[in-house]
Design an enzyme around this catalytic site. Structure first.
Site, PDB file in Angstrom:
ATOM      1  N   GLY A   1       0.762  -1.156   0.072  1.00 48.52           N
ATOM      2  CA  GLY A   1      -0.079  -0.016   0.120  1.00 48.52           C
ATOM      3  C   GLY A   1       0.919   1.191   0.018  1.00 48.52           C
ATOM      4  N   GLU A   2       0.645   2.020   1.166  1.00 42.76           N
ATOM      5  CA  GLU A   2       1.340   3.527   1.083  1.00 42.76           C
ATOM      6  C   GLU A   2       2.020   3.459   2.335  1.00 42.76           C
ATOM      7  OE1 GLU A   2       3.508   6.467   0.802  1.00 42.76           O
ATOM      8  OE2 GLU A   2       2.477   5.633  -1.132  1.00 42.76           O
ATOM      9  N   SER A   3       3.154   3.305   2.538  1.00 43.56           N
ATOM     10  CA  SER A   3       3.871   3.031   3.925  1.00 43.56           C
ATOM     11  C   SER A   3       3.759   4.248   4.880  1.00 43.56           C
ATOM     12  CB  SER A   3       5.150   2.647   3.859  1.00 43.56           C
ATOM     13  OG  SER A   3       6.066   3.818   3.278  1.00 43.56           O
TER      14      SER A   3
ATOM     15  N   CYS B   1       6.157  -5.310   0.226  1.00 43.15           N
ATOM     16  CA  CYS B   1       6.195  -3.993  -0.374  1.00 43.15           C
ATOM     17  C   CYS B   1       6.090  -2.788   0.916  1.00 43.15           C
ATOM     18  CB  CYS B   1       5.192  -3.722  -1.532  1.00 43.15           C
ATOM     19  SG  CYS B   1       5.814  -2.563  -2.741  1.00 43.15           S
TER      20      CYS B   1
ATOM     21  N   ILE C   1       5.441  -3.329  -7.495  1.00 46.21           N
ATOM     22  CA  ILE C   1       4.906  -1.988  -7.941  1.00 46.21           C
ATOM     23  C   ILE C   1       5.355  -0.587  -7.143  1.00 46.21           C
ATOM     24  CG2 ILE C   1       2.537  -0.930  -7.767  1.00 46.21           C
ATOM     25  CD1 ILE C   1       1.257  -3.766  -8.102  1.00 46.21           C
ATOM     26  N   ARG C   2       6.140   0.139  -7.551  1.00 51.11           N
ATOM     27  CA  ARG C   2       6.669   1.222  -6.947  1.00 51.11           C
ATOM     28  C   ARG C   2       7.469   0.706  -5.708  1.00 51.11           C
ATOM     29  NH1 ARG C   2       4.884   7.380  -4.766  1.00 51.11           N
ATOM     30  NH2 ARG C   2       6.765   8.138  -5.811  1.00 51.11           N
TER      31      ARG C   2
ATOM     32  N   HIS D   1       4.894  -8.624  -4.402  1.00 53.72           N
ATOM     33  CA  HIS D   1       3.511  -8.938  -3.852  1.00 53.72           C
ATOM     34  C   HIS D   1       2.905 -10.359  -4.113  1.00 53.72           C
ATOM     35  CE1 HIS D   1       2.611  -4.701  -3.039  1.00 53.72           C
ATOM     36  NE2 HIS D   1       3.124  -4.392  -4.008  1.00 53.72           N
TER      37      HIS D   1
ATOM     38  N   GLU E   1       0.788 -11.976  -2.943  1.00 49.24           N
ATOM     39  CA  GLU E   1      -0.770 -11.831  -2.765  1.00 49.24           C
ATOM     40  C   GLU E   1      -1.543 -11.508  -4.290  1.00 49.24           C
ATOM     41  OE1 GLU E   1       1.467  -9.873  -1.534  1.00 49.24           O
ATOM     42  OE2 GLU E   1       0.724  -7.583  -1.738  1.00 49.24           O
TER      43      GLU E   1
END
Ligand code: GLN
Length: 189
Positions: free
Chosen positions: A46-48, A78, A136-137, A173, A175
């Site tokens: 997600g966004e850490s 991630c 992803i990023r 990821h 998942e």
């Protein structure tokens, strides 16, 4: 066995689907008391910075640290890997973190979202053959401490999976794939 998935932000649902497919009980963790019901915990992608802030707001940082210190296995994918790292490079200076693994996570190490990619990756001791890893990023892991086992590297040597005892970090990821072997491995810790 009940596996918790930190459910504050990010790709929570994808982990839940994977775990249900493997056949284990799952629990979404949003509050400290939810930790009482889980044997292990996944921090999703997600966004850490967002997940870190919410960890603080919901008073989850210390309870998670205490459970991990008492032996609870934890895995970050991630953004989750970033939150597990003792040191964050290229992060925000006020970024809250769990700081559990003796490693530096370099955020957004490949550049923007457009630099996302997939690669067939060998993951030492975790999958036979290769896993189709989705980045992803993504961050990279650097400066692993003496207790940290590097589990996967990209062709240029950059570290993208590492493990310190019962603490697992992947910059990619699993998942988001059909390959449940990394999830199955996590359940053995
Ligand atoms: N770039 C995100 C961060 O720094 C992580 C991206 C992800 O989890 N796919 O938090």
């Amino acid at each position: 066995m009940t596996v918790g998935v930190l459910a504050l932000q990010g790709d929570v649902r994808e982990h839940l689907v994977m775990l249900r497919g493997v056949g284990v009980a799952v629990r979404e963790v949003r509050l400290p008391r939810h930790l009482d019901d889980v044997d292990r915990l996944i921090i999703p992608g997600g966004e850490s910075t967002t997940i870190g802030k919410l960890l603080g707001i919901y008073h989850l940082i210390e309870p998670i640290r205490q459970r991990v210190a008492a032996g609870m296995p934890i895995w970050g994918t991630c953004a989750g890997a970033i939150l597990l790292a003792k040191t964050i490079a290229d992060g925000r200076s006020d970024q809250p973190t769990l700081g559990l693994m003796d490693v530096t996570a370099r955020r957004n190490a490949f550049g923007s979202q457009l630099e996302s990619f997939e690669v067939d990756l060998a993951i030492d001791g975790i999958v036979a053959g290769t896993h189709r890893a989705v980045f992803i990023r993504a961050p990279l892991l650097e400066q692993p401490g003496a207790d940290v086992a590097v589990r996967a590297r990209l062709a240029d040597g950059a570290i993208v999976a590492a493990q310190q005892g019962h603490i697992l970090a992947t910059c990619f990821h699993p998942e988001l794939t059909d390959d449940d072997r990394v999830h199955r491995y996590f359940l053995t810790l």
